[in-house]
Enzyme design. Structure first.
Site, mmCIF file in Angstrom:
data_model
loop_
_atom_site.group_PDB
_atom_site.id
_atom_site.type_symbol
_atom_site.label_atom_id
_atom_site.label_comp_id
_atom_site.label_asym_id
_atom_site.label_seq_id
_atom_site.Cartn_x
_atom_site.Cartn_y
_atom_site.Cartn_z
ATOM 1 N N GLY A 25 0.832 -1.196 0.000
ATOM 2 C CA GLY A 25 0.000 0.000 0.000
ATOM 3 C C GLY A 25 0.865 1.244 0.000
ATOM 4 N N CYS A 31 5.407 -6.079 1.290
ATOM 5 C CA CYS A 31 5.722 -4.656 1.234
ATOM 6 C C CYS A 31 5.189 -3.935 2.489
ATOM 7 C CB CYS A 31 5.188 -4.054 -0.060
ATOM 8 S SG CYS A 31 5.957 -2.467 -0.473
ATOM 9 N N TYR A 32 4.178 -3.080 2.334
ATOM 10 C CA TYR A 32 3.590 -2.412 3.504
ATOM 11 C C TYR A 32 3.098 -3.461 4.506
ATOM 12 C CZ TYR A 32 0.244 0.316 6.300
ATOM 13 O OH TYR A 32 -0.461 0.896 7.330
ATOM 14 N N HIS A 46 7.420 -7.337 -4.289
ATOM 15 C CA HIS A 46 6.134 -7.818 -4.813
ATOM 16 C C HIS A 46 6.337 -9.086 -5.656
ATOM 17 C CE1 HIS A 46 3.578 -4.410 -3.637
ATOM 18 N NE2 HIS A 46 4.662 -3.673 -3.809
ATOM 19 N N GLU A 95 4.038 -10.929 -6.853
ATOM 20 C CA GLU A 95 2.894 -11.145 -7.743
ATOM 21 C C GLU A 95 3.050 -10.486 -9.100
ATOM 22 O OE1 GLU A 95 1.823 -7.431 -5.267
ATOM 23 O OE2 GLU A 95 2.992 -9.273 -5.057
ATOM 24 N N GLY A 117 -26.121 -7.382 -23.876
ATOM 25 C CA GLY A 117 -25.447 -7.776 -25.106
ATOM 26 C C GLY A 117 -23.988 -8.081 -24.868
ATOM 27 N N GLY A 118 -23.541 -7.897 -23.619
ATOM 28 C CA GLY A 118 -22.162 -8.198 -23.269
ATOM 29 C C GLY A 118 -22.008 -9.601 -22.722
ATOM 30 N N VAL A 119 -20.763 -9.999 -22.528
ATOM 31 C CA VAL A 119 -20.447 -11.341 -22.057
ATOM 32 C C VAL A 119 -21.010 -11.573 -20.649
ATOM 33 C CG1 VAL A 119 -18.562 -12.907 -21.457
ATOM 34 C CG2 VAL A 119 -18.348 -11.416 -23.439
ATOM 35 N N ASP A 120 -20.834 -10.588 -19.775
ATOM 36 C CA ASP A 120 -21.161 -10.785 -18.357
ATOM 37 C C ASP A 120 -22.641 -11.071 -18.133
ATOM 38 O OD1 ASP A 120 -18.504 -10.050 -18.129
ATOM 39 O OD2 ASP A 120 -18.990 -7.963 -17.726
#
Length: 536
Positions: free
Chosen positions: A62, A93-94, A182, A184, A238-241
């Site tokens: 952070g 980190c933080y 980090h 990740e 009309g979207g994927v979700d």
């Protein structure tokens, strides 16, 4: 309503978010290892943490310093709970500095601040690095000004940076660990290897989670929530979700699902015709189209503030869904009780209060109608079956349910539609028509170049400025449009796509020659952060 994290059939890794721009990446990296992970505000209550019963808790990085009075921290009693429940804690980190500070060690402003790629050396065997890594150097991504200088009792240093700063610590008996860098991010090449070793070899986490589990659990949740005689409305965009969400609910309750596609006048070029054909021909979903363009555009006339636009659009959608519910009530004899939405996990994360802000509702990055624009007096209860998933996981889920691949690969389209891509008043002049034509040329050019599946999202933006130009030997004072294309995994971070100059030259000529009223084309070359993906 969404899947209960406690019902997931695998160990849960909980990330306490203290504001790092990389927090979501930790969540994604762990899920990519077939382990379910969730992100929770770092200042959440002890109860909200413990009731999830996590097998591992990660304290994120952070932008804060542990020295500032209002710096965010985990709740009192958390470390005692972790020890008594044998739940390992990893500070990044933080998160490392917070762990050291709260346990009685010393953190101070570093003599040498470390940002970017740095080399560290593993000094001692530890749970963080296998024995064969002792003496080994590796490149990592650092981002810190403070550093741990005195460790709490029971801790020892297992890696240092070239400058001698603490890079990794551990207290094996308490199962407390810390990385000052980090792991990740892709800039730490051996980071995923470190996370794998820590999760599986040290913490004994089981890699038992898969997207198929979500489908099974969500169907169970829906059936347990929606009564046998209750009906559900689904707002298809009309979207994927929304499409994948509707398909899940349809599998659960069949014909008691009633889908509505709203043409709000803010759709892309020929969107209504193209989407309705797909719904009926390929997905076999029961869909009714409501043409409400005049209703939306009337309410948006004169509005320029993007946040106000989103709220107006969200409110109008709910009004339409309520009217649709009343219509169904007359036909069915009972009023639908639920509304399905395709809210994703990034929508939820980006609409949460920033850690350390002291706010209960945010300074949000997003507040579209999926998350922040719903009226408090809405009569329909929400079903959000994708609420804990990222975009790529939604696509995986769609493939499992045989949603057509071409549909799953569609670029994301925002709930408020072109309202957030026309800067200023969407009803002024012919802004929407110009933008639709420009966007169609841009997207078709991307498809023709074989780039559509490489790019995460691409679109055009109508700018509220005019530019002097020369077209057909005449001086013009016409519109400026911007082109944006980004690469991303989940939309939480994004980088602008590097088009070849010839492509940009060709598409610019097509737009200026093919769209009346446009004489200048610019490209947005900003990453997220610092910008968002959409223009507003």
């Amino acid at each position: 309503m969404a899947i209960d994290p406690k019902q997931v059939k695998s160990d849960l890794v909980l990330i306490l978010d203290f504001g790092s721009q990389y927090t979501h990446l930790i969540t994604r990296r762990i899920r990519s290892l077939s382990v379910f992970s969730l992100c929770l505000n770092g200042t959440s209550s002890l109860q909200s943490i413990t009731e999830l019963n996590p097998s591992l808790v990660i304290l994120s990085g952070g932008p804060h310093s542990v020295h500032t009075p209002d710096s965010p921290s985990f709740p009192d009693g958390f470390l005692q709970w972790a020890q008594s429940n044998a739940a390992p804690v990893l500070g990044i980190c933080y998160g490392l500095q917070l762990l050291v500070s709260r346990l009685g060690g010393e953190v101070r402003v570093g003599n040498t601040q470390e940002y970017g790629r740095m080399e560290i050396k593993v000094e001692n065997a530890s749970a963080l690095f296998p024995v064969e890594k002792v003496g080994h150097s590796q490149l990592v991504w650092m981002s810190h000004g403070d550093e741990a200088v005195t460790l709490p009792s029971g801790f020892n240093v297992v890696a240092r940076s070239q400058q001698g700063a603490v890079a990794a610590i551990q207290n094996p008996s308490a199962k407390f660990y810390g990385l000052q860098y980090h792991p990740e991010v892709t800039h730490t090449p051996e980071g995923m290897e470190t996370l794998k070793h820590f999760l599986f070899d040290v913490c004994g986490i089981s890699a038992g989670w898969k997207v198929e589990d979500v489908l099974e659990e969500e169907i169970k949740v829906i059936n347990n929530t929606v009564g046998p005689d209750e009906h559900v409305i689904c707002a298809l965009s009309g979207g994927v979700d929304s499409t994948v969400a509707a398909t899940i609910v349809h599998k659960a309750i069949g014909d008691r699902l009633h889908c509505v596609f709203v043409d709000n006048g803010l759709l892309r070029y020929k969107e209504q015709e193209r989407v309705m054909e797909t719904f009926k021909k390929d997905l076999h979903l029961p869909v009714e189209c409501v043409d409400a363009a005049d209703q939306f555009l009337t309410k948006l006339k004169g509005v320029t503030d993007p946040e106000v636009k989103r709220k107006i659009i969200g409110k109008e959608f709910i009004c339409i869904f309520d009217a649709f519910a009343q219509k169904l009530e007359k036909e069915l004899g009972s009023r639908p009780s639920y509304l399905v939405q395709g809210t994703l996990y990034p929508d939820v994360i980006e609409s949460c209060p920033p850690p350390g802000s002291g706010k209960t509702h945010s300074h949000t990055i997003k507040s579209h109608h999926n998350v922040g624009g719903l009226p408090k007096d809405m009569k329909l209860k929400l079903i959000e079956p994708l609420k804990l998933l990222f975009k790529d996981e939604v696509r995986q889920l769609g493939r499992i349910m045989d949603v057509p691949e071409g549909f799953l690969k569609r670029h994301p389209f925002p709930g408020p539609g072109l309202a957030v891509r026309v800067l200023g008043d969407v009803t002024e002049g012919n802004a929407l028509d110009v933008l639709r034509q420009v966007d169609e040329i841009f997207i078709q050019s991307i498809k023709d170049a074989g780039l559509y599946d490489v790019i995460w999202q691409a679109f055009a933006v109508f700018l509220p400025v005019r530019s002097v130009g020369v077209q057909g030997d005449q001086r013009t004072h016409s519109h400026v449009v911007a082109l944006r294309a980004v690469t991303s995994q989940d939309g939480m971070t994004a980088d602008w796509y590097y088009f070849e100059h010839k492509f940009l030259d060709d598409v610019s000529r097509k737009i200026c020659n093919g769209v009346r009223g446009v004489n200048r084309v610019v490209q947005d070359i900003t990453s997220k952060p610092p910008s968002t993906i959409e223009w507003e």
